[in-house]
Design an enzyme around this catalytic site. Sequence first.
Site, mmCIF file in Angstrom:
data_model
loop_
_atom_site.group_PDB
_atom_site.id
_atom_site.type_symbol
_atom_site.label_atom_id
_atom_site.label_comp_id
_atom_site.label_asym_id
_atom_site.label_seq_id
_atom_site.Cartn_x
_atom_site.Cartn_y
_atom_site.Cartn_z
ATOM 1 N N CYS A 10 0.881 -1.185 0.000
ATOM 2 C CA CYS A 10 0.000 0.000 0.000
ATOM 3 C C CYS A 10 0.914 1.229 0.000
ATOM 4 O O CYS A 10 1.089 1.885 1.013
ATOM 5 C CB CYS A 10 -0.916 -0.004 1.215
ATOM 6 S SG CYS A 10 -1.839 -1.533 1.451
ATOM 7 N N ALA A 11 1.522 1.518 -1.133
ATOM 8 C CA ALA A 11 2.754 2.303 -1.164
ATOM 9 C C ALA A 11 2.581 3.820 -1.247
ATOM 10 O O ALA A 11 3.489 4.548 -0.841
ATOM 11 C CB ALA A 11 3.611 1.845 -2.338
ATOM 12 N N ALA A 12 1.500 4.301 -1.813
ATOM 13 C CA ALA A 12 1.384 5.747 -2.078
ATOM 14 C C ALA A 12 1.419 6.558 -0.784
ATOM 15 O O ALA A 12 0.925 6.096 0.249
ATOM 16 C CB ALA A 12 0.091 6.028 -2.842
ATOM 17 N N PRO A 13 2.014 7.759 -0.835
ATOM 18 C CA PRO A 13 2.642 8.419 -1.998
ATOM 19 C C PRO A 13 4.094 8.044 -2.219
ATOM 20 O O PRO A 13 4.756 8.624 -3.076
ATOM 21 C CB PRO A 13 2.501 9.899 -1.649
ATOM 22 C CG PRO A 13 2.605 9.928 -0.156
ATOM 23 C CD PRO A 13 1.926 8.673 0.336
ATOM 24 N N GLY A 14 4.618 7.116 -1.438
ATOM 25 C CA GLY A 14 5.952 6.601 -1.718
ATOM 26 C C GLY A 14 7.025 6.959 -0.720
ATOM 27 O O GLY A 14 8.200 6.667 -0.954
ATOM 28 N N GLY A 15 6.675 7.553 0.411
ATOM 29 C CA GLY A 15 7.683 7.915 1.410
ATOM 30 C C GLY A 15 8.433 6.710 1.944
ATOM 31 O O GLY A 15 9.668 6.696 1.990
ATOM 32 N N ASP A 55 -0.605 0.286 -5.357
ATOM 33 C CA ASP A 55 -1.633 1.044 -4.658
ATOM 34 C C ASP A 55 -2.948 0.872 -5.387
ATOM 35 O O ASP A 55 -2.986 0.579 -6.592
ATOM 36 C CB ASP A 55 -1.268 2.527 -4.565
ATOM 37 C CG ASP A 55 -2.062 3.222 -3.452
ATOM 38 O OD1 ASP A 55 -1.593 3.177 -2.295
ATOM 39 O OD2 ASP A 55 -3.140 3.775 -3.732
ATOM 40 N N ASP A 81 1.744 -1.394 4.862
ATOM 41 C CA ASP A 81 1.424 -0.136 5.554
ATOM 42 C C ASP A 81 -0.057 0.114 5.298
ATOM 43 O O ASP A 81 -0.431 0.792 4.344
ATOM 44 C CB ASP A 81 2.292 0.999 5.016
ATOM 45 C CG ASP A 81 2.092 2.291 5.786
ATOM 46 O OD1 ASP A 81 2.210 2.273 7.026
ATOM 47 O OD2 ASP A 81 1.787 3.324 5.153
ATOM 48 N N CYS A 121 -0.584 4.368 10.774
ATOM 49 C CA CYS A 121 -0.380 5.688 11.383
ATOM 50 C C CYS A 121 -1.535 5.984 12.338
ATOM 51 O O CYS A 121 -2.122 7.068 12.320
ATOM 52 C CB CYS A 121 -0.246 6.785 10.324
ATOM 53 S SG CYS A 121 -1.677 6.960 9.229
#
Length: 452
Positions: free
Chosen positions: A265-270, A289, A335, A388
């Site tokens: 679940c990668a966006a936005p890529g941090g 994503d 994530d 988060c």
Amino acid sequence: MSKKKAPIWDGNVRDAALTILLAVDEKQAYSNLLLHQTIEKYNISAKDRGLLTELTYGTLQYKLTLDYYLEPYVRGKLDTWVRWLLRLALYQIAYLDKIPEHAAVNEAVEIAKHRARHRGVSATVNGILRSILREGLRETTDIKDPAVRISVETSHPEWLVRRYIDGFGIEATEDMLIENNLPPLQTVRVNATKADTRGGLEALWDEKFSVRRSENMPECLHVLEGQPARSQAFADGIITIQDESSMLPAYALDVKPGMRVYDMCAAPGGKTTHIAEKMNNEGELIATDLHKHKIKLIQENADRLGLSIIKPQLLDGRKAQQQFEKQSFDRILVDAPCSGLGVIRRKPDIKYTKSESDFASLHAIQLDLLDSAYELLKPQGKMVYSTCTIDKMENNGTVEAFLAKHPDMTLAPVSNAPEAAQGLHDSGMMQVFPQDFNSDGFFVAAFVKQDK
């Protein structure tokens, strides 16, 4: 609703703040996005930008407290915009020492005259605010129930306060909710493929930024003044914007150059780019994503940082087994989508829009994603679950349910984690509270897949 249509920017910062607050309330718009769009669209000056941000976030953060102060003085029904105007003025009176109280009242009255069709509204606004000036703010010391008192004083919904007290105790809850109302610290990550920490510091110092190194994460810098996203160091890919606590997953994943890694679940890529940096840009890193427009963000971040191993793909992580071969990844990061309660001070509207019913549905999605990742992970491979948020059902509860379903998965202590991440060192699982690092609230758990 009886009001005139007003332009969102006519030089009046308070009127612009009111317009944003109304959009957040009536359209469930995100305050941070609206604020950014307003500042960019109207090229608002640095001085006015700071006040607009303070008024918007501050009024949102303390909405419940402001309503408690207003309650004794409000008679009858008020239009939504009038109540927000009163909150906005009262926030300045209660929390901003640099703005004279009578100036806050006069500005509110003028806005009421401008927006309302009849003079009675401005008279009501004037009367309520001047009564509060005469009599002072209502005390909270008479509130006997600790949960209700904390709810009012920190402006968090009572159901959330009780949920936190049940999970973490009164003291930790109160510390956390107070921290939620403080401005977030600006943090950036130095791109290890282009510079070391000292190089990142010097690049920002050369541009006259006030910046220092973190005591917790070696690649993290604290920016005390300035907008790092507008720096040449950012444009050149030497730094990127990332909250400090969200740097923990890349440590927990313990990647090595040449590995095959999946960020589900990668966006936005941090986190994706952080992982690629720790792989020294060697190997394969697939980043998926669910949303098409977010795939572009991942690619843009990878390109700016010069990280060529990242391969963004549009995919629902729950269906990843249909796309990739089973047991084909050395490392997987999940994530997961979550309630986001760890980022309240960046998005204060979250605490008013979430409800207890959200947690069960999110818990189910989180487990589905972990189940999918399990099928793709090699034996002896490592998987990291992160959110988060600060909620035991979404965090500990999801971990416990996943382990119960997959007995060959075990929590794995993280030997390479920063010293501050004691929970990861000891158990492989860590809940970060906002007061721990002066960061976002965050949760990380690391698992290893045992041979059957």
